[in-house]
Design an enzyme around this catalytic site. Structure first.
Site, PDB file in Angstrom:
ATOM      1  N   ARG A  90       0.833  -1.201   0.000  1.00 57.12           N
ATOM      2  CA  ARG A  90       0.000   0.000   0.000  1.00 57.12           C
ATOM      3  C   ARG A  90       0.870   1.254   0.000  1.00 57.12           C
ATOM      4  O   ARG A  90       0.572   2.226  -0.705  1.00 57.12           O
ATOM      5  CB  ARG A  90      -0.922   0.006   1.216  1.00 57.12           C
ATOM      6  CG  ARG A  90      -1.741   1.278   1.332  1.00 57.12           C
ATOM      7  CD  ARG A  90      -2.632   1.282   2.561  1.00 57.12           C
ATOM      8  NE  ARG A  90      -3.378   2.529   2.642  1.00 57.12           N
ATOM      9  CZ  ARG A  90      -4.312   2.772   3.566  1.00 57.12           C
ATOM     10  NH1 ARG A  90      -4.607   1.853   4.461  1.00 57.12           N
ATOM     11  NH2 ARG A  90      -4.944   3.929   3.574  1.00 57.12           N
ATOM     12  N   ASN A 144     -10.688  -3.962  -1.255  1.00 58.76           N
ATOM     13  CA  ASN A 144     -10.564  -2.946  -2.297  1.00 58.76           C
ATOM     14  C   ASN A 144      -9.641  -3.393  -3.428  1.00 58.76           C
ATOM     15  O   ASN A 144      -8.752  -4.204  -3.214  1.00 58.76           O
ATOM     16  CB  ASN A 144     -10.009  -1.651  -1.680  1.00 58.76           C
ATOM     17  CG  ASN A 144     -11.072  -0.871  -0.941  1.00 58.76           C
ATOM     18  OD1 ASN A 144     -12.194  -0.744  -1.408  1.00 58.76           O
ATOM     19  ND2 ASN A 144     -10.720  -0.342   0.220  1.00 58.76           N
ATOM     20  N   CYS A 164     -19.076  -1.502   0.971  1.00 57.10           N
ATOM     21  CA  CYS A 164     -18.202  -0.389   1.331  1.00 57.10           C
ATOM     22  C   CYS A 164     -18.866   0.371   2.474  1.00 57.10           C
ATOM     23  O   CYS A 164     -20.096   0.364   2.595  1.00 57.10           O
ATOM     24  CB  CYS A 164     -17.997   0.535   0.128  1.00 57.10           C
ATOM     25  SG  CYS A 164     -16.920   1.947   0.435  1.00 57.10           S
ATOM     26  N   HIS A 194     -16.378   4.145  -4.552  1.00 49.88           N
ATOM     27  CA  HIS A 194     -15.457   5.274  -4.368  1.00 49.88           C
ATOM     28  C   HIS A 194     -15.600   6.332  -5.465  1.00 49.88           C
ATOM     29  O   HIS A 194     -14.683   7.107  -5.706  1.00 49.88           O
ATOM     30  CB  HIS A 194     -13.999   4.787  -4.266  1.00 49.88           C
ATOM     31  CG  HIS A 194     -13.722   4.059  -2.992  1.00 49.88           C
ATOM     32  ND1 HIS A 194     -12.457   3.630  -2.633  1.00 49.88           N
ATOM     33  CD2 HIS A 194     -14.552   3.680  -1.970  1.00 49.88           C
ATOM     34  CE1 HIS A 194     -12.521   3.024  -1.455  1.00 49.88           C
ATOM     35  NE2 HIS A 194     -13.788   3.036  -1.041  1.00 49.88           N
ATOM     36  N   TYR A 244     -13.962  10.669  -1.899  1.00 52.07           N
ATOM     37  CA  TYR A 244     -13.015  10.237  -2.935  1.00 52.07           C
ATOM     38  C   TYR A 244     -13.082  11.127  -4.177  1.00 52.07           C
ATOM     39  O   TYR A 244     -12.168  11.123  -4.992  1.00 52.07           O
ATOM     40  CB  TYR A 244     -13.265   8.781  -3.319  1.00 52.07           C
ATOM     41  CG  TYR A 244     -12.822   7.805  -2.256  1.00 52.07           C
ATOM     42  CD1 TYR A 244     -11.512   7.330  -2.221  1.00 52.07           C
ATOM     43  CD2 TYR A 244     -13.705   7.365  -1.274  1.00 52.07           C
ATOM     44  CE1 TYR A 244     -11.095   6.450  -1.239  1.00 52.07           C
ATOM     45  CE2 TYR A 244     -13.295   6.481  -0.284  1.00 52.07           C
ATOM     46  CZ  TYR A 244     -11.985   6.032  -0.269  1.00 52.07           C
ATOM     47  OH  TYR A 244     -11.567   5.166   0.713  1.00 52.07           O
TER      48      TYR A 244
END
Length: 421
Positions: A90, A144, A164, A194, A244
């Site tokens: 990440r 995700n 989500c 998102h 987002y």
């Protein structure tokens, strides 16, 4: 009722356990299996999970294991919350895109594509093993990028619904602003995972009183502050975008911010270290306050609600989920996965009619859907050219020079996770 959580060693898991314990009348679990390859984390999380159940008087049995096949055997539902490559991967997703002047984020843009490429093959392998163990089991995906992963699952014929926590977060905040029970708040939630807008907010179901104008007029400043967008942007849009959307509406501003501070992954890694130390305390028998800063707020309530509905144990009649479009948004293919209000039951999720979508939002939804088509193709078949085309199609990139550079960086940073690289 048996549930299995793949990625059960996650520091998120005590949030989920707390929800299972509090809401046991909604979802009467008799056996909960936490499966994770990380033995040290799994032992710590599993110990805390048992203490939470014991403190709240939940009679269910909690099992920890590294054996995926044993974990999913006989499971009625399997929750996926894994992170291929961990926080180290990440951290890369959030940093190397910045070298090209693009947003570094784990679920959208180049970083989001990298995560999809690492994740989709792993999730499909897990899903196939779930199907062999119990073809009637539901798969609830919280991994995700949820939209792409859910589309991969559904495209392979699995019984899957994506989940989500963005929508339930809005529901809870709006209910607080309005001074009403959250169950009364029904969102007109439109878009992709998102990439969504709350185009209406109604009280007491889809046919109830429209209160979005009142919400914006009376609480627009607070909502804008949460989204880190200027209040006039909300007034001009007339809706509430997901936070987002800031990556799209303020791209260059966000890039400069990200370049001047540690990555979110670095912050989370430090937080996880502290959380795991807390989880090892035999006196701890509830989720610690620090967990709220980890992310995933209200995930447990959303997960319980969805699982209960899918398994016929109750649940809310309408829930925001990720599922097949099937004509809901007529400008998208039927097999696109959208995030929308749906009626959820034993047979799955059926989207509610969405009504016309403003071209300002529909254009971006269609663009990102096209990117997701190409991203899934790259995840399933691999190859540098497929990765390049997906990056070129993404509205946060869209220039061939950037797409070329990002392709090279993506492959260089993810080679160990890409069988074709």
């Amino acid at each position: 009722m048996k549930l299995a959580v793949v990625g059960g060693g996650s520091t998120y898991t005590p949030e989920l356990i707390d929800g299972f314990a509090r809401l046991r009348d909604t979802l009467p679990i008799t056996e909960l299996v936490l499966v994770d390859p990380a033995a040290d984390r799994l032992d710590l999380v599993g110990g805390l999970a048992r203490r939470i159940f014991a403190k709240q008087g939940h009679p269910g049995r909690i099992v920890t294991t590294h054996d995926l096949d044993a974990a999913v055997e006989g499971a009625d539902a399997v929750l996926l919350q894994l992170r291929v490559g961990g926080q180290a991967a990440r951290n890369q997703d959030e940093t190397w895109p910045l070298e090209c002047g693009c947003v570094g984020q784990e679920t959208t843009g180049a970083g989001g594509l990298a995560k999809a490429l690492r994740t989709v093959p792993v999730v499909l392998d897990i899903a196939e093993r779930v199907r062999r163990a119990n073809p009637d089991a539901w798969i609830i995906d919280f991994t995700n990028p949820v939209g792409i992963v859910t589309r991969a699952l559904l495209g392979a014929g699995h019984k899957a619904v994506g989940l989500c926590n963005v929508a339930i977060g809005f529901q809870r905040k709006f209910a607080g602003h309005l001074g009403v029970d959250p169950a009364r708040v029904h969102l007109g939630h439109v878009g992709l995972n998102h990439l969504t807008w709350e185009t209406s907010v109604r009280l007491d179901g889809p046919g109830g009183e429209e209160v979005l104008p009142r919400l914006l007029a009376g609480h627009g400043d607070a909502i804008a502050a949460d989204l880190r967008l200027p209040r006039p942007v909300l007034d001009r849009l007339g809706v509430v975008p997901s936070y987002y959307l800031r990556y799209f509406y303020a791209h260059d501003e966000v890039v400069e911010e990200l370049r001047t501070k540690p990555s979110r992954a670095a912050e989370v890694a430090a937080m996880e270290k502290e959380l795991l130390e807390m989880y090892g305390d035999p006196a701890l028998d509830e989720k610690p306050e620090l967990l709220a800063k980890r992310g995933g707020a209200f995930y447990s309530e959303a997960a319980v609600d969805l699982a209960a509905s899918l398994l016929g144990a109750g649940g809310s009649p309408y829930q925001v989920v990720n599922t097949l479009n099937n004509g809901t948004l007529p400008f998208l293919p039927d097999d696109a996965v959208i995030e929308t209000q749906a009626a959820v039951g034993r047979d799955g999720a059926v989207p509610l009619p969405a009504g016309p979508v403003d071209p300002l939002f529909a254009g971006l939804i269609a663009n990102v859907t096209a990117y997701e088509d190409l991203a899934l193709d790259a995840a399933l078949r691999g190859g540098r050219e497929r990765v390049f085309k997906a990056l070129l199609a993404h509205p946060l990139i869209g220039q061939y020079a950037y797409a070329d550079q990002l392709t090279d960086r993506l492959i260089a940073h993810n080679g160990e996770h890409l069988a074709w690289a």
